[in-house]
Design a protein around this motif. Structure first.
Motif, PDB file in Angstrom:
ATOM      1  N   ILE A   1       0.833  -1.213   0.000  1.00 12.17           N
ATOM      2  CA  ILE A   1       0.000   0.000   0.000  1.00 12.17           C
ATOM      3  C   ILE A   1       0.859   1.252   0.000  1.00 12.17           C
ATOM      4  CG2 ILE A   1      -1.676   1.355   1.322  1.00 12.17           C
ATOM      5  CD1 ILE A   1      -2.967  -1.244   2.217  1.00 12.17           C
ATOM      6  N   ASP A   2       1.778   1.361   0.978  1.00 14.46           N
ATOM      7  CA  ASP A   2       2.609   2.566   1.066  1.00 14.46           C
ATOM      8  C   ASP A   2       3.551   2.695  -0.123  1.00 14.46           C
ATOM      9  OD1 ASP A   2       1.432   3.434   3.379  1.00 14.46           O
ATOM     10  OD2 ASP A   2       2.909   2.522   4.703  1.00 14.46           O
ATOM     11  N   SER A   3       3.992   1.574  -0.653  1.00 10.87           N
ATOM     12  CA  SER A   3       4.880   1.624  -1.822  1.00 10.87           C
ATOM     13  C   SER A   3       4.176   2.263  -3.016  1.00 10.87           C
ATOM     14  CB  SER A   3       5.338   0.205  -2.193  1.00 10.87           C
ATOM     15  OG  SER A   3       6.086  -0.358  -1.142  1.00 10.87           O
ATOM     16  N   LEU A   4       2.913   1.920  -3.217  1.00  8.72           N
ATOM     17  CA  LEU A   4       2.187   2.428  -4.385  1.00  8.72           C
ATOM     18  C   LEU A   4       1.670   3.854  -4.187  1.00  8.72           C
ATOM     19  CD1 LEU A   4       0.212  -0.748  -5.518  1.00  8.72           C
ATOM     20  CD2 LEU A   4       2.233   0.256  -6.565  1.00  8.72           C
ATOM     21  N   ILE A   5       1.117   4.132  -2.999  1.00 10.12           N
ATOM     22  CA  ILE A   5       0.561   5.480  -2.819  1.00 10.12           C
ATOM     23  C   ILE A   5       1.643   6.542  -2.708  1.00 10.12           C
ATOM     24  CG2 ILE A   5      -1.514   4.586  -1.697  1.00 10.12           C
ATOM     25  CD1 ILE A   5      -0.352   5.788   0.948  1.00 10.12           C
ATOM     26  N   SER A   6       2.902   6.126  -2.472  1.00 10.80           N
ATOM     27  CA  SER A   6       3.998   7.089  -2.383  1.00 10.80           C
ATOM     28  C   SER A   6       4.491   7.548  -3.748  1.00 10.80           C
ATOM     29  CB  SER A   6       5.165   6.482  -1.594  1.00 10.80           C
ATOM     30  OG  SER A   6       4.778   6.191  -0.275  1.00 10.80           O
TER      31      SER A   6
END
Length: 458
Positions: free
Chosen positions: A83-88
């Motif tokens: 999740i954090d990898s993509l939304i960043s």
């Protein structure tokens, strides 16, 4: 806003331009007793290295390594690292409200897919993606029902999240909407007899929560039948989205107001979270927020457009259905990724884990204290009534790096020493056993103290 320093000469010129002799003249209308006549007590400036050290020290105060049994509308679930990898990614992280919406095809596609998955999950025909959180979604859904029915009165289940009720009261105050509460019965569900006696020809809607604040699953069929028989709408609030993995969605509702925080949105100091409204297609023009639709461009390629935007920033204020103006697409993207990673089977398995751990915990607590509302199905929350104050119990438990349940005295004084406990897939069996053991010790000590008093009296 950037800080723009001004020289003394600049200030003199500005005061002269507005016809003031001094800066103090600008504050003359403020009574002297409310003016600060001293410098602010601001700490000295810090070097960058000192600031980094300071924040590291503060981070150690956040309770890392603690198990938690808190729920009540904000749930501790596992967040897949993707999740954090993509939304960043910059194209997602820096995007805000797409005023020229069709230029932001990626953002629109994300919202469209979010809407689609929410509809599949809730059994509704259309969903939006622009509420702040579950509380504002519930309040906006009620306002929507008032517009659709032309009626003014609103009935609210007392088993609705107390803070949701407070938000709705704020919404209703200046609109002059009368709100009335419906009590809950011995099993924690809405009191159907009281509901039938309370509903009238002026009732726009009844607002319930399922699973409700106590974790009890409401009899939505029975409630919907009474509401619709009297020409009122049924609004169902869902604070724990993971419940939809095993609980039948409330398809009988006219409007569903949901908090999707459980789907990959991290716990924070009140947000940002992810509020949703889902409803039937025939009600879409009174739905607040924004709606993204799918189309084809002149070359026949698939594209996305902002089909409906009924908020103040897009249309005339008197035509707007809401003044909620945030986009929330980044948070909705977290939810998208979560639902995609888990899928239908994974979400069901996740919900089963929550059910199993809650069933075990409630059973163990019930051996030493009283578990309330046991006569109805529940999801991942349950109410425990202890002999000792929940605050004292929680203080003792905290020493074992466990955060106990939420004391309910503030919201439901009639329940006495009751607290709301929550188990998710992140709750370990050892944490449950430790908490149960400490509650058992508390109950035994209170019992022993009472026996001593009886002996003394004899």
């Amino acid at each position: 806003m950037r800080y723009l320093p001004k020289s003394d000469a600049d200030r003199v010129a500005m005061l002269k331009a507005i016809g003031a002799r001094s800066i103090d003249d600008l504050f003359a209308p403020i009574p002297a007793e409310y003016r600060l006549e001293r410098d602010l007590k601001v700490p000295r400036q810090m070097a960058e290295s000192e600031i980094v050290d300071w924040f590291r020290e503060r981070s150690r105060e956040n309770g890392d390594g603690h198990a938690t049994f808190l729920g009540a509308g904000a749930y501790y679930h596992y967040r897949p690292v993707i999740i954090d990898s993509l939304i960043s990614r910059g194209e997602f992280l820096t995007a805000y409200t797409p005023y020229q919406a069709e230029v932001s095809q990626g953002t629109l596609q994300s919202i469209f897919e979010f809407q689609t998955m929410i509809c599949e999950l809730t059994g509704m025909e259309v969903a939006n993606a622009s509420m702040y959180d579950g509380s504002t979604a519930a309040a906006e859904a009620v306002m929507m029902a008032v517009r659709l029915t032309g009626r003014r009165a609103v009935l609210i289940a007392r088993s609705l999240h107390p803070e949701y009720r407070e938000v709705l009261a704020t919404y209703a105050h200046h609109q002059g909407l009368p709100l009335a509460a419906i009590p809950f019965s011995q099993n924690g569900r809405l009191d159907l007899n009281a509901f039938e006696q309370s509903i009238s020809s002026d009732t726009a809607c009844v607002l319930i929560q399922s699973p409700n604040f106590f974790g009890t699953i409401e009899d939505v069929n029975a409630i919907a039948e009474i509401a619709h028989k009297n020409g009122a709408m049924l609004v169902v609030s869902i604070a724990e989205a993971v419940s939809l993995g095993v609980v039948e969605p409330p398809r009988q509702a006219d409007i569903i107001a949901m908090e999707a925080q459980s789907f990959g949105v991290p716990l924070g100091f009140g947000g940002p979270y992810c509020g949703v409204i889902a409803t039937r297609d025939k009600f879409v023009r009174q739905m607040p927020g924004r709606l993204v639709g799918e189309t084809k461009d002149r070359n026949g390629k698939r594209g996305f457009v902002l089909t409906l935007a009924t908020r103040e920033q897009h249309i005339r204020r008197e035509k707007a259905t809401s003044n909620i103006c945030t986009n929330q697409a980044l948070v909705a993207l977290m939810v998208n990724i979560f639902m995609t990673v888990y899928g239908k089977v994974g979400l069901r398995e996740l919900a089963k884990q929550n059910l199993a751990k809650t069933a075990y915990a409630a059973q163990q607590f019930g051996k030493h204290a009283k578990v309330l509302f046991a006569g109805a199905p529940r999801f991942n929350e349950f109410v425990v009534q202890t002999s000792e104050s929940p605050y004292a119990v929680n203080s003792r438990i905290l020493g074992h790096k466990i955060i106990g349940g939420l004391p309910l005295q503030k919201f439901y004084p009639e329940l006495g020493n009751a607290s709301l406990w929550c188990c998710t897939e992140m709750t370990t069996r050892s944490a449950i056993d430790t908490a149960v053991g400490l509650v058992a010790e508390s109950e035994q000590s209170v019992k022993s103290a009472k026996e001593e008093v009886v002996e003394v009296v004899r």
